[in-house]
Design an enzyme around this catalytic site. Structure first.
Site, PDB file in Angstrom:
ATOM      1  N   ALA A  61       1.496 -12.429  -6.159  1.00 23.01           N
ATOM      2  CA  ALA A  61       2.402 -11.865  -5.158  1.00 23.01           C
ATOM      3  C   ALA A  61       2.834 -12.877  -4.102  1.00 23.01           C
ATOM      4  O   ALA A  61       3.943 -12.795  -3.580  1.00 23.01           O
ATOM      5  CB  ALA A  61       1.745 -10.667  -4.482  1.00 23.01           C
ATOM      6  N   CYS A  90       0.954  -6.420  -7.414  1.00 24.29           N
ATOM      7  CA  CYS A  90      -0.197  -5.626  -7.002  1.00 24.29           C
ATOM      8  C   CYS A  90      -1.252  -6.547  -6.416  1.00 24.29           C
ATOM      9  O   CYS A  90      -1.571  -7.595  -6.999  1.00 24.29           O
ATOM     10  CB  CYS A  90      -0.761  -4.878  -8.210  1.00 24.29           C
ATOM     11  N   GLU A  95     -13.570  -8.880  -1.979  1.00 24.98           N
ATOM     12  CA  GLU A  95     -14.638  -9.046  -1.001  1.00 24.98           C
ATOM     13  C   GLU A  95     -14.323 -10.101   0.051  1.00 24.98           C
ATOM     14  O   GLU A  95     -15.150 -10.369   0.918  1.00 24.98           O
ATOM     15  CB  GLU A  95     -15.929  -9.400  -1.730  1.00 24.98           C
ATOM     16  N   THR A  96     -13.152 -10.712  -0.034  1.00 20.85           N
ATOM     17  CA  THR A  96     -12.818 -11.779   0.913  1.00 20.85           C
ATOM     18  C   THR A  96     -11.554 -11.427   1.691  1.00 20.85           C
ATOM     19  O   THR A  96     -10.863 -10.451   1.402  1.00 20.85           O
ATOM     20  CB  THR A  96     -12.592 -13.121   0.187  1.00 20.85           C
ATOM     21  N   HIS A  98      -8.826 -12.903   1.523  1.00 23.18           N
ATOM     22  CA  HIS A  98      -7.643 -13.279   0.750  1.00 23.18           C
ATOM     23  C   HIS A  98      -6.652 -12.109   0.609  1.00 23.18           C
ATOM     24  O   HIS A  98      -5.445 -12.308   0.645  1.00 23.18           O
ATOM     25  CB  HIS A  98      -8.062 -13.795  -0.629  1.00 23.18           C
ATOM     26  N   ARG A 137      -0.066   4.737  -8.198  1.00 12.77           N
ATOM     27  CA  ARG A 137       1.187   4.324  -7.569  1.00 12.77           C
ATOM     28  C   ARG A 137       2.158   3.687  -8.567  1.00 12.77           C
ATOM     29  O   ARG A 137       3.366   3.822  -8.442  1.00 12.77           O
ATOM     30  CB  ARG A 137       0.887   3.351  -6.429  1.00 12.77           C
TER      31      ARG A 137
END
Length: 164
Positions: A61, A90, A95-96, A98, A137
């Site tokens: 993205a 998407c 867990e970061t 980012h 979605r």
């Protein structure tokens, strides 16, 4: 989930024809299966409007805004400018930090592109917590956010044609 207010007849601009208009779709392929569904929705909306679409694929993205800018410049230089852009992708929270960078910066750059160029842009980059949310979605039969992003860009394009 809230539903958008349907347009009143005085608000409607859907009568502005879009035959011959060119739409650039830039998609992120990081999640191929979700990308396929988003693209199906977007292409369906563009086709239903009578416009044509070219598709460019990127790895993620974050690359979408610059890929769109490069393609827009090249098309304009070739005398075949695009009339609107649809961004599809998407980003699933991990867990970061980012996730926040990719989600925020891709959206900001798309808005900058739209405003600076007065260009209709539909942002169909999903930002979700889970794969399940992404599928709800993305599926054309459910959220159809690919189609929704294309519809947003097409609505802006109709407005631009009507008032511009």
């Amino acid at each position: 989930m809230a539903s958008p207010r349907p347009p009143r007849p005085s608000d409607a601009i859907e009568t502005v024809p879009l035959a011959g208009e060119r739409v650039l779709i830039v998609e992120a392929r990081f999640y191929d299966d979700i990308a396929d569904e988003l693209l199906a929705g977007a292409l369906g909306a563009v086709e239903a409007a009578g416009a044509s679409a070219d598709v460019i694929s990127m790895p993620g993205a974050l690359e979408i805004p610059i890929a769109a800018a490069i393609a827009l410049d090249a098309a304009a230089a070739a005398g075949k400018p695009y009339d609107a852009v649809v961004a599809l992708g998407c980003v699933v929270r991990g867990e970061t930090y980012h996730f926040e960078i990719v989600a925020g910066e891709s959206s900001r750059a798309l808005m900058d592109l739209a405003v600076s160029r007065r260009l209709p842009v539909g942002n169909g980059i999903l930002t979700v917590e889970t794969d399940e949310q992404a599928w709800i979605r993305a599926r054309v039969s459910e959220g159809n956010k690919g189609g929704g992003a294309a519809e947003a860009a097409l609505t802006l394009l109709r407005l631009k044609r009507r008032v511009g």
